[in-house]
Design an enzyme around this catalytic site. Sequence first.
Site: not given
Ligand code: PMP
Length: 408
Positions: A125, A202, A205, A228, A366
Site C-alpha cells: 500500500h 504492515d 489488513q 478495519k 493506493c
Molecule cells: N496498509 C494497508 C495494507 C492498507 O490496506 C491500508 C488502508 N487501506 C493502510 C496501510 C493505511 O491504513 P490507514 O489509512 O487506516 O492508516
Amino acid sequence: MSPAFDPLRYRADFPLLSRRVHDKPLIYFDNANTAQKPRAVIAAVEEYYRDYNANVARAVHSLGEQATAAYEGTRDKLAAFLNAGGRDQIVFTSGTTQAINLVAYSFALPRLQPGDEILVTQMEHHANIVPWQLVAGRSGATVRAAPIDDDGVLSLDRFEALLSSRVKLAAVAHVSNVIGTANPVAAIAKLCRARGIPLLVDGSQACPHQRVDLQAIGCDFYAMTGHKLFGPTGTGALWARREHLQAMPPFFGGGEMIRTVSFDGTVFADPPHKFEAGTPNIAGFIGLGAAIDYVQGVGLDRIQAYETELLAYATAALDSVPGLRLFGRAPHKAAVLSFLIEGVHAHDLATLVDHEGVALRSGHHCAHPLMQRFGVPATARASLAFYNTRDEVDAFIIALDKVRRLLA
Ligand code: PMP
C-alpha cells in the site's frame, strides 16, 4: 463451511448491514477499505460522550479517571490481542499510516546514509512506500521492491537475495489490501534478523482476519488500524520492540509526552507516552476496546476458518463469470478479490453494481506499483468479512452478470 459458524447471528450486531441501497438489500463488500461497526462499538463511543466525557491523563476528577481507565484499558486489550509482550510497547496512532510515518521519521531517518536501501515488496500500500521514499529522499537512501509472481506470491528466495548489507530496514505487508496475499512474515522476520535488519510489518489488513501473535512473528515493528478491525476511524497502533522505542526520539512534541519541561530542555515521558503528544481520539480508542472485545468474542480462528471457506466459494463463483480476470491467487490469502471483466472499466462496474446494492471498491487501491506489476490501471475489489454470506456472494454474481451483459 464451518457448521458452527453462523454469520447471520453476527450480522444482527451490525445495524448498518440491514439498510438498503437503491432499494436493494445492502451487500457490503468493501471491508478492506473500512469495516462496519457492531452495536457494542457504537454504544461505547456514545456512552463515553454521554456519561463520562473528559480528557485523559490530566484530570484527577472522577470523569477524568473514568475516561483514562477506559482509554488505557484499550491498550491492555490491544496488547493481549496482539500478544504484544507489554502494554508499554503499544503506541496509539491515528492508524497504520501514522504508525509507519513514526517509524520512518523517528527510527529510520536518523540511521539512513547515502547508498542505504529500504526493502519493500511490489504489493505494498502507498502507506508502506511513500513514507520510506520521503526519508530516503532526505538521506540519499533508495527504496527497492522485492518482486511478486503472477499469482501475487512473494518469492522468499528473491526477497532474501535482495537483503544485502545496504538494506537498513525492510517493510512488508502482512496481508495485501488488493490481492489478499498473506505473507509468511515469521519466515521473513527470521531472514531479516539473521542479518540484523529491522523489519516492519504492515498489519492493517491482517488483524481483522487472522490471529496475530507478535511474539511468534518476531518482527521489530507492527502497524495496525482500528477502523478495519470494526472499530472507529482515527485509531490504530504501532507495536515496537522495547529497545527501539527507548532509542527513538519523539516524532510530535507537546503535552502528555513529557516528564518535565524547562527552557533549558525537556525530559520526555517513557514509551509509549513519549510518542503520544496532545489530546488523543479518546472516544475512538474506547470504541476500539469494544471492537477488540467483540472480535475476540467471535474468535479469530473461527473468523479465519469461515472466511477461508467463503473465499473459496467466492473465487469459484467469480471464475464462472465469462471474461473475468482475478488478480491474486496466493495459496494463503485473505478474502480479498480483485478483478476485471473484459471490456468493462472498473469504475463503471462498481457504479453499476452499486445500483444493485453491492458496495465494491474500484481504482488503484493506493497501490500504484502493484497495478503496474499487473499492467492494469485499476481493478474492482470485493473484500469480505465474517458477517458476509454465500447468499450475498450469489446476489453479487447475479449483479455482475447483469453489468457484464450491459457493458461487455
Ligand atoms: N496498509 C494497508 C495494507 C492498507 O490496506 C491500508 C488502508 N487501506 C493502510 C496501510 C493505511 O491504513 P490507514 O489509512 O487506516 O492508516
